[in-house]
Design an enzyme around this catalytic site. Structure first.
Site, PDB file in Angstrom:
ATOM      1  N   HIS A 150      -0.493  -2.075   3.576  1.00  0.00           N
ATOM      2  CA  HIS A 150      -0.305  -3.028   4.670  1.00  0.00           C
ATOM      3  C   HIS A 150      -1.632  -3.701   5.001  1.00  0.00           C
ATOM      4  CE1 HIS A 150      -0.219  -3.842   9.174  1.00  0.00           C
ATOM      5  NE2 HIS A 150       0.601  -4.736   8.645  1.00  0.00           N
ATOM      6  N   SER A 151      -1.604  -5.015   5.140  1.00  0.00           N
ATOM      7  CA  SER A 151      -2.784  -5.788   5.534  1.00  0.00           C
ATOM      8  C   SER A 151      -3.949  -5.521   4.576  1.00  0.00           C
ATOM      9  CB  SER A 151      -3.147  -5.457   6.984  1.00  0.00           C
ATOM     10  OG  SER A 151      -4.173  -6.293   7.461  1.00  0.00           O
ATOM     11  N   MET A 152      -5.094  -5.087   5.080  1.00  0.00           N
ATOM     12  CA  MET A 152      -6.261  -4.858   4.229  1.00  0.00           C
ATOM     13  C   MET A 152      -6.064  -3.680   3.287  1.00  0.00           C
ATOM     14  SD  MET A 152      -8.377  -7.279   4.880  1.00  0.00           S
ATOM     15  CE  MET A 152      -9.937  -6.732   4.225  1.00  0.00           C
TER      16      MET A 152
END
Length: 913
Positions: A150-152
């Site tokens: 998720h995300s980074m």
């Protein structure tokens, strides 16, 4: 514009995921060396109920999946995936099941501070090795791990392939959720941008080595204002066909935009992900299949085009049409049929021979959303019946209220009949429909409003026919700065109950479709914006597909967003795509103002007021033309070669243009926004200092305005102390201390000047009536050392005011430096219990220089600067620095403090030389 980005998007259509048993997180014991090297990080196994109890001894037999949280993310976010996967495993009696692991990154702010990204990547590598060891000696031991990031966390997963000792075969599947793959959202330090460059360059140069890794990137759509969807699209490479990028609004059975956090728990998306995981299992190895083509087929089945059928790797080409069904021949070009409690099954056949000359396409729809086959193609020319047919249901596409098939007759020359199967319906009510049509009769073109229409132009078309499908082509809609609204009004001939209409905005060059369901009759509003601009080698047109209700007419019109909300259409998209560049433009305006104040100091001997000088000096035509000329010249090879020979970095505007993220007037509007923000920040500072000074005046009444040396032993010791703080702890912390110290000093000077002004006025009024007061004041002045006495009160006050104006501007500049360095300070404070020293520190060296500069500047006055030989140079330097800042700082915010530091360094030299 801010209102549009933050609030004016579709409502949250995601369902929440729930755990049916209490979630448990079993901490995995790591090797001592790993635990000692990464004390802040941990690895967990997710479980619920009996599954958690059975796996406490870590005798795992499932398929390993590793979840990586993103910026400030929690390892507990794995629970939505883990819980639904567990329920799915129960449905198949645990013939297959997945073991979900999750990494605890201590909720680090890696989107703002890139110094820990490499450390996180190496820790994940260690975790993969630990996970695979847990399955050693099992009957179906895995040799690789699937990763959901998720995300980074998705970027960290991609970075694994850049490690020297990492074996690419350890990962077979990577799914990223709202991950900014293209560039960081806020490039606040060099470590962050260097990390991105290393990862993206590796994936481009080593694309052939990545064929065995299947990657899916899911973006959140317009609800996700933290990571815009354009950043979540993986790089397009001709030789790299194992990567897929989609927007959640286009995912079948989800059709919903998600915000940055809800993408990890959105039930519709999680269901699609888990269904894909189970379809990826190889029955022989009981692990995720090693066939990259099958992996991509499964992902496209669940995330791009769902045919409303259970996935089959190699579906049978022909199917027997069995059953004692009634055969009915339909010869009309348009046919609808309603089914309700039919006890007998039927086959409806449509001869194609009579329609091929008059029509180009056939379209069929079915509102029964089961997974059985329903449409076939026969190749029997001599009979109205056929026992064996090609299953055309795999050509279908699932929509929210119906499944549809559109066939181009020219592509199926061997077919003689289309057959629609209607099985017995016990208690079910649904409708079917088919129609033959010519493509040009159902396709209309709608010119969209152009950039400079200012909401005064609009287009409208009326769809008079009563077909089942229309396609409205949106002409000249191909750039990200275009934003407008489409209104669809439906009118029906009768008021009977009808199936809802489905409107799909289809973008052919990327998977970013949006689907809207509307009742009939109704007026529907659709917001048309792009995440990705049209590639230069693509000539396709975006389409608005209207899956209509029979006997209804549709009126389609479009208008600028300006017409509804704002006097300038570009504002919305500028904020969406370039809000992160605001600090550069604000600091550029303040720097121009600072240069203007130095110039007025030369010409008039007085320092002009910040707001007046901002209006006079901060002009976009001083900086923008030069950057535009350089960007234009970089299109020529000879200029690019000269540029590279000078080892100059690429101009950020050229990079944004290559990413199709730069559009007309954007820099001008950003500069004007920067001017406004700079103006009000100046007002805020001067007002705050006046209030602070008034408060200070009531508490302390100083007796004299003293003028000290620029550098005293005490200040030198303070300078050395702060430099040591910067070197041994965190540079941003030292910067914050010197900032607060500086913030205190100008207020003190201003208080003293106000006091002397009031004291002087009071003395004049009372000198004739109170000789005692005069004698006391004179004796007080006599006690002041001769070196600190100033010629006159009026000169002292004027000098103090000039100095204060200069200090306010420097403070304004310095405030933005503190704000840009704040993320590394927050990261350091959060991890203080693990390490006192921030390593690596993006602003350590800059902090030491700033400490020396500001320790001198806070004690300086304009009288020292006016007599300097370097003042003319110091006054001219801010302009080229502002140009350089806009040229090289938009995508590299960490460069902004360097330009400001250089300008302030010249100011210090003016105080000395």
């Amino acid at each position: 514009g801010v209102r549009d980005v933050l609030f004016l998007y579709e409502e949250n259509r995601c369902s929440m995921t729930y755990m049916y048993e209490y979630p448990e997180y079993l901490k995995i014991k790591l090797p001592k060396k790993t635990a000692r090297r990464y004390p802040a990080y941990e690895l967990y196994l997710y479980g619920e109920g009996n599954y958690a109890e059975e796996n406490k001894n870590l005798l795992l037999t499932g398929i390993p999946v590793l979840f990586l949280p993103g910026n400030a993310g929690s390892y507990k976010q794995v629970r939505s995936l883990g819980s639904i996967a567990l329920r799915k495993a129960e449905d198949v009696d645990f013939k297959y099941h997945f073991d979900f692991f999750s990494v605890n990154f201590n909720e680090e702010l890696v989107a703002l501070y890139g110094g820990s990204l490499q450390r996180q990547t190496k820790f994940v590598h260690e975790c993969i090795k630990v996970i695979l060891k847990l399955y050693r000696d099992r009957e179906f031991a895995p040799s690789s791990v699937a990763i959901v990031g998720h995300s980074m966390g998705g970027l960290v997963a991609r970075a694994l392939l850049t490690l020297k000792n990492f074996k690419p075969e350890l990962i077979n599947l990577l799914i990223t959720q709202a991950t900014p793959h293209v560039a960081p959202v806020m490039p606040l330090d060099k470590y962050l941008t260097d990390f991105y460059t290393a990862v993206n360059n590796h994936w481009i140069l080593k694309a052939r080595d990545l064929r065995n890794l299947t990657t899916l990137s899911v973006a959140g759509g317009f609800r996700d204002y933290q990571v815009r969807s354009g950043l979540a699209f993986l790089p397009r490479l001709s030789q790299h066909d194992s990567a897929l990028s989609v927007v959640s609004s286009a995912v079948p059975r989800a059709w919903a935009s998600t915000d940055h956090l809800s993408i990890v728990w959105c039930k519709e998306l999680i269901l699609a992900t888990i269904r894909a995981f189970f379809d990826l299992i190889d029955e022989d190895t009981r692990q995720i299949t090693e066939d990259p083509k099958k992996r991509m087929s499964v992902l496209k089945h669940h995330f791009v085009r769902h045919p409303a059928k259970v996935f089959e790797e190699n579906p049978e080409a022909f199917t027997e049409l069995a059953g004692a069904f009634m055969w009915i021949t339909v010869k009309t070009s348009k046919w609808t049929y309603s089914v309700y409690n039919d006890s007998d099954g039927k086959y409806f056949t449509f001869p194609l021979a009579s329609h091929r000359k008059s029509y180009s396409h056939v379209y069929c729809e079915n509102s029964m959303l089961d997974t059985s086959s329903w449409i076939y193609g026969c190749m029997n020319n001599n009979s109205s019946m056929c026992l064996e047919a090609a299953d055309l249901s795999w050509r279908a596409e699932l929509l929210p209220t119906t499944k549809v098939v559109m066939l181009k007759l020219q592509d199926y020359p061997s077919l003689s009949h289309i057959v629609i199967q209607v099985p017995p319906a016990a208690g079910n009510k649904y409708t079917l429909g088919c129609e033959f049509f010519r493509e040009d009769s159902r396709t209309v073109q709608l010119p969209v409003t152009h950039l400079f229409s200012f909401g005064l132009s609009s287009s409208k078309i009326l769809l008079n026919s009563t077909g089942l499908l229309y396609s409205v082509q949106l002409q000249h809609f191909n750039q990200i700065y275009q934003a407008f609204k489409i209104y669809i009004e439906s009118h029906c001939q009768s008021l009977k109950e009808r199936k809802p209409s489905v409107y799909r905005l289809h973008i052919p060059w990327s998977h970013e479709d949006s689907v809207t369901v509307a009742k009939v009759p109704s007026l529907t509003e659709i917001s048309a914006k792009l995440h990705i601009a049209q590639p230069h080698n693509d000539s396709s047109l975006p389409e608005l597909n209207i899956y209509s209700s029979p006997d209804c007419q549709y009126e389609v019109s479009n208008t600028d967003l300006f017409y509804s909300y704002h006097p300038f259409i570009l504002v919305f998209q500028i904020l969406r795509f370039h809000a992160g560049a605001f600090p550069v433009y604000v600091v550029s305006n303040i720097l121009l103002t600072y240069g203007g104040q130095l110039s007025t100091l030369i010409s008039t001997g007085q320092c002009s007021d910040f707001s007046l000088e901002l209006v006079r000096t901060a002009k976009p035509y001083k900086v923008e033309p030069l950057i535009s000329i350089v960007v234009f010249l970089q299109g020529f090879n000879w200029f690019r070669e000269i540029w590279e020979s000078l080892s100059l970095p690429e101009v950020d505007a050229a990079v944004l243009s290559s990413q199709d993220a730069w559009f007309p007037l954007v820099s001008l509007i950003l500069f004007l926004f920067g001017t406004g923000i700079a103006y009000w920040s100046g007002v805020f500072f001067s007002t705050s200092l006046r209030l602070f000074s008034s408060l200070w005046l009531t508490l302390i009444r100083p007796t004299v305005l003293q003028k000290d040396k620029l550098i005293t032993p005490r200040r030198f010791c303070g300078m050395i102390s702060l430099a040591l703080v910067s070197w041994t702890t965190c540079g941003a912390f030292a910067v914050l201390i010197i900032y607060l110290q500086y913030l205190f000093k100008p207020g003190h000077v201003f208080v003293i000047s106000v006091f002397h002004f009031q004291d002087s006025g009071h003395s004049k009024e009372t000198s004739q009536n109170s000789s005692t007061h005069t004698i006391k004041a004179q004796s007080s002045m006599d006690r002041v050392p001769e070196a600190t006495q100033l010629p006159s009160n009026s000169t002292t006050i004027a000098e103090a005011v000039n100095s204060l104006k200069m200090h306010i501007t420097i403070l304004n500049l310095f405030t933005w430096i503190v704000l840009l360095n704040l993320p590394s300070l927050i990261y350091w404070l959060k991890n203080l219990r693990y390490n006192v020293r921030l390593d690596p520190d993006p602003c350590r060296s800059t902090a030491i220089i700033l400490i020396c500069i500001l320790e001198i500047l806070m004690n300086s006055s304009t009288s020292e600067v006016k007599s300097s030989k370097l003042l003319k140079i110091a006054a001219k330097v801010p302009l080229p620095l502002s140009v350089a800042m806009l040229a090289f700082g938009r995508l590299h915010l960490y460069r902004v403090p360097h330009f400001v530091t250089f300008s302030l360094l010249l100011h210090v030299l003016c105080c000395i030389v």
